[in-house]
Design a protein around this motif. Structure first.
Motif, PDB file in Angstrom:
ATOM      1  N   PRO A   1       0.793  -1.225   0.000  1.00  0.00           N
ATOM      2  CA  PRO A   1       0.000   0.000   0.000  1.00  0.00           C
ATOM      3  C   PRO A   1       0.826   1.275   0.000  1.00  0.00           C
ATOM      4  CG  PRO A   1       0.031  -0.915   2.206  1.00  0.00           C
ATOM      5  CD  PRO A   1       0.769  -1.881   1.315  1.00  0.00           C
ATOM      6  N   VAL A   2       2.141   1.159   0.233  1.00  0.00           N
ATOM      7  CA  VAL A   2       2.993   2.350   0.212  1.00  0.00           C
ATOM      8  C   VAL A   2       4.204   2.101  -0.683  1.00  0.00           C
ATOM      9  CG1 VAL A   2       2.301   3.226   2.479  1.00  0.00           C
ATOM     10  CG2 VAL A   2       4.203   1.612   2.309  1.00  0.00           C
ATOM     11  N   VAL A   3       4.803   3.198  -1.123  1.00  0.00           N
ATOM     12  CA  VAL A   3       5.998   3.165  -1.967  1.00  0.00           C
ATOM     13  C   VAL A   3       7.062   4.007  -1.275  1.00  0.00           C
ATOM     14  CG1 VAL A   3       6.947   3.842  -4.213  1.00  0.00           C
ATOM     15  CG2 VAL A   3       4.625   2.949  -4.061  1.00  0.00           C
ATOM     16  N   ARG A   4       8.268   3.481  -1.224  1.00  0.00           N
ATOM     17  CA  ARG A   4       9.367   4.237  -0.614  1.00  0.00           C
ATOM     18  C   ARG A   4       9.834   5.305  -1.596  1.00  0.00           C
ATOM     19  NH1 ARG A   4      11.991   4.194   3.625  1.00  0.00           N
ATOM     20  NH2 ARG A   4      11.354   2.142   4.310  1.00  0.00           N
ATOM     21  N   VAL A   5       9.811   6.545  -1.131  1.00  0.00           N
ATOM     22  CA  VAL A   5      10.309   7.681  -1.910  1.00  0.00           C
ATOM     23  C   VAL A   5      11.328   8.391  -1.034  1.00  0.00           C
ATOM     24  CG1 VAL A   5       9.724   9.851  -3.044  1.00  0.00           C
ATOM     25  CG2 VAL A   5       8.132   7.929  -3.150  1.00  0.00           C
ATOM     26  N   GLY A   6      12.587   8.272  -1.414  1.00  0.00           N
ATOM     27  CA  GLY A   6      13.639   8.844  -0.576  1.00  0.00           C
ATOM     28  C   GLY A   6      13.653   8.140   0.767  1.00  0.00           C
ATOM     29  N   ASP A   7      13.521   8.921   1.837  1.00  0.00           N
ATOM     30  CA  ASP A   7      13.518   8.361   3.185  1.00  0.00           C
ATOM     31  C   ASP A   7      12.116   8.115   3.716  1.00  0.00           C
ATOM     32  OD1 ASP A   7      16.273   8.416   3.269  1.00  0.00           O
ATOM     33  OD2 ASP A   7      16.358  10.399   4.207  1.00  0.00           O
ATOM     34  N   GLY A   8      11.082   8.481   2.937  1.00  0.00           N
ATOM     35  CA  GLY A   8       9.718   8.350   3.423  1.00  0.00           C
ATOM     36  C   GLY A   8       8.902   7.342   2.650  1.00  0.00           C
ATOM     37  N   LEU A   9       7.676   7.141   3.132  1.00  0.00           N
ATOM     38  CA  LEU A   9       6.728   6.249   2.491  1.00  0.00           C
ATOM     39  C   LEU A   9       5.534   7.072   2.016  1.00  0.00           C
ATOM     40  CD1 LEU A   9       6.788   3.293   5.038  1.00  0.00           C
ATOM     41  CD2 LEU A   9       7.935   3.410   2.825  1.00  0.00           C
ATOM     42  N   VAL A  10       5.089   6.811   0.794  1.00  0.00           N
ATOM     43  CA  VAL A  10       3.973   7.527   0.186  1.00  0.00           C
ATOM     44  C   VAL A  10       2.931   6.490  -0.211  1.00  0.00           C
ATOM     45  CG1 VAL A  10       3.306   8.986  -1.780  1.00  0.00           C
ATOM     46  CG2 VAL A  10       5.526   9.308  -0.694  1.00  0.00           C
ATOM     47  N   PRO A  11       1.640   6.765   0.043  1.00  0.00           N
ATOM     48  CA  PRO A  11       0.616   5.823  -0.422  1.00  0.00           C
ATOM     49  C   PRO A  11       0.732   5.586  -1.929  1.00  0.00           C
ATOM     50  CG  PRO A  11      -0.352   7.433   1.062  1.00  0.00           C
ATOM     51  CD  PRO A  11       1.059   7.879   0.784  1.00  0.00           C
ATOM     52  N   LEU A  12       0.524   4.351  -2.354  1.00  0.00           N
ATOM     53  CA  LEU A  12       0.685   3.964  -3.751  1.00  0.00           C
ATOM     54  C   LEU A  12      -0.119   4.858  -4.694  1.00  0.00           C
ATOM     55  CD1 LEU A  12       1.725   2.006  -5.949  1.00  0.00           C
ATOM     56  CD2 LEU A  12      -0.253   0.566  -5.440  1.00  0.00           C
ATOM     57  N   ARG A  13      -1.382   5.116  -4.367  1.00  0.00           N
ATOM     58  CA  ARG A  13      -2.208   5.937  -5.256  1.00  0.00           C
ATOM     59  C   ARG A  13      -1.655   7.353  -5.395  1.00  0.00           C
ATOM     60  NH1 ARG A  13      -8.156   5.340  -5.705  1.00  0.00           N
ATOM     61  NH2 ARG A  13      -8.049   7.453  -4.984  1.00  0.00           N
ATOM     62  N   ASP A  14      -1.153   7.937  -4.310  1.00  0.00           N
ATOM     63  CA  ASP A  14      -0.551   9.270  -4.394  1.00  0.00           C
ATOM     64  C   ASP A  14       0.691   9.227  -5.273  1.00  0.00           C
ATOM     65  OD1 ASP A  14      -2.518  10.163  -2.684  1.00  0.00           O
ATOM     66  OD2 ASP A  14      -1.191  10.406  -0.948  1.00  0.00           O
ATOM     67  N   TRP A  15       1.510   8.186  -5.098  1.00  0.00           N
ATOM     68  CA  TRP A  15       2.724   8.057  -5.902  1.00  0.00           C
ATOM     69  C   TRP A  15       2.384   7.925  -7.385  1.00  0.00           C
ATOM     70  CZ3 TRP A  15       4.761   4.189  -9.020  1.00  0.00           C
ATOM     71  CH2 TRP A  15       6.076   4.392  -9.437  1.00  0.00           C
ATOM     72  N   LEU A  16       1.384   7.099  -7.699  1.00  0.00           N
ATOM     73  CA  LEU A  16       0.987   6.924  -9.098  1.00  0.00           C
ATOM     74  C   LEU A  16       0.484   8.236  -9.682  1.00  0.00           C
ATOM     75  CD1 LEU A  16      -0.811   3.466  -8.816  1.00  0.00           C
ATOM     76  CD2 LEU A  16       1.302   3.943 -10.088  1.00  0.00           C
ATOM     77  N   CYS A  17      -0.343   8.960  -8.941  1.00  0.00           N
ATOM     78  CA  CYS A  17      -0.849  10.254  -9.429  1.00  0.00           C
ATOM     79  C   CYS A  17       0.302  11.220  -9.677  1.00  0.00           C
ATOM     80  CB  CYS A  17      -1.832  10.863  -8.435  1.00  0.00           C
ATOM     81  SG  CYS A  17      -3.404  10.016  -8.369  1.00  0.00           S
ATOM     82  N   ASP A  18       1.241  11.293  -8.738  1.00  0.00           N
ATOM     83  CA  ASP A  18       2.382  12.199  -8.896  1.00  0.00           C
ATOM     84  C   ASP A  18       3.247  11.787 -10.085  1.00  0.00           C
ATOM     85  OD1 ASP A  18       1.452  13.538  -6.676  1.00  0.00           O
ATOM     86  OD2 ASP A  18       2.969  12.731  -5.308  1.00  0.00           O
ATOM     87  N   ALA A  19       3.408  10.487 -10.291  1.00  0.00           N
ATOM     88  CA  ALA A  19       4.230  10.007 -11.403  1.00  0.00           C
ATOM     89  C   ALA A  19       3.587  10.305 -12.750  1.00  0.00           C
ATOM     90  CB  ALA A  19       4.479   8.507 -11.270  1.00  0.00           C
ATOM     91  N   LEU A  20       2.254  10.308 -12.803  1.00  0.00           N
ATOM     92  CA  LEU A  20       1.545  10.578 -14.054  1.00  0.00           C
ATOM     93  C   LEU A  20       1.313  12.066 -14.298  1.00  0.00           C
ATOM     94  CD1 LEU A  20      -0.999   7.649 -13.839  1.00  0.00           C
ATOM     95  CD2 LEU A  20       0.766   7.938 -15.598  1.00  0.00           C
ATOM     96  N   THR A  21       1.508  12.895 -13.304  1.00  0.00           N
ATOM     97  CA  THR A  21       1.258  14.334 -13.409  1.00  0.00           C
ATOM     98  C   THR A  21       2.035  15.013 -14.537  1.00  0.00           C
ATOM     99  OG1 THR A  21       0.607  14.533 -11.107  1.00  0.00           O
ATOM    100  CG2 THR A  21       1.433  16.523 -12.153  1.00  0.00           C
ATOM    101  N   PRO A  22       3.309  14.714 -14.746  1.00  0.00           N
ATOM    102  CA  PRO A  22       4.037  15.420 -15.813  1.00  0.00           C
ATOM    103  C   PRO A  22       3.436  15.237 -17.209  1.00  0.00           C
ATOM    104  CG  PRO A  22       5.576  14.309 -14.364  1.00  0.00           C
ATOM    105  CD  PRO A  22       4.200  13.857 -13.971  1.00  0.00           C
TER     106      PRO A  22
END
Length: 191
Positions: free
Chosen positions: A52-73
């Motif tokens: 349910p989470v993805v490691r981004v740097g030193d933190g954890l981000v919910p998968l759906r938030d990470w996917l949205c951020d990755a598709l934003t560009p």
């Protein structure tokens, strides 16, 4: 009606070309669906599940938030996105939420735009995920506080598992290379 993906149905078609053909038939936005599957495969475990989470740097981000951020560009040059930036800037100015400091004001506008894009991105993501679930390319469940469940809520976060032809995306990517740490003085169990 001529369909451009007919050659992929011939003997010897690759798994990816068959997946693309399936997406073109089952998804209203096949390119978006393919990008979504590819991103999920990038963070998936060997069993094809991500979240349910993805490691981004030193933190954890919910998968759906990470996917949205990755598709934003993908929408940065879209006229609607540029109009949103101007609309947010005007709303913040009207509500007297801008300080006059250009750098701070630009950061405030970017934060608000990011929040709005993420909210609308989650709607797009859910729609695409539902189509992929119906097509048998993705399984979705929610994991988190208390119990795993098929429905979201109660602080549960999405877990996506690639299934069917989408599994080819997991096996096709190279295994990440992990640097081997050399034993240091004081290590009890040096390799």
């Amino acid at each position: 009606m001529f369909h451009a993906s007919v050659p992929s149905r011939v003997a010897g078609g690759s798994d990816i070309s068959l997946l693309l053909d399936q997406l073109s038939h089952c998804c209203s936005r096949p390119r978006y669906a393919f990008m979504l599957l590819t991103l999920i495969a990038d963070v998936a475990r060997p069993d094809g599940s991500a979240g349910p989470v993805v490691r981004v740097g030193d933190g954890l981000v919910p998968l759906r938030d990470w996917l949205c951020d990755a598709l934003t560009p993908m929408g940065q040059r879209d006229p609607r996105r540029m109009a949103l930036v101007e609309r947010v800037r005007e709303e913040l100015r009207r509500d007297a939420r801008l300080s006059g400091d250009a750098a701070a004001d630009e950061a405030a506008v970017e934060d608000e735009v990011r929040a709005r894009v993420r909210a609308s991105g989650k709607t797009n993501l859910s729609r695409a995920a539902s189509e992929l679930v119906k097509a048998g390319l993705l399984k979705r469940h929610y994991q988190g506080y208390r119990v795993d469940h098929l429905n979201r809520g109660a602080q549960r976060q999405a877990v996506y598992t690639l299934t069917g032809r989408a599994r080819a995306l997991v096996s096709a990517r190279p295994a990440p290379s992990r640097p081997v740490a050399r034993p240091r003085q004081g290590d009890l169990f040096a390799s």
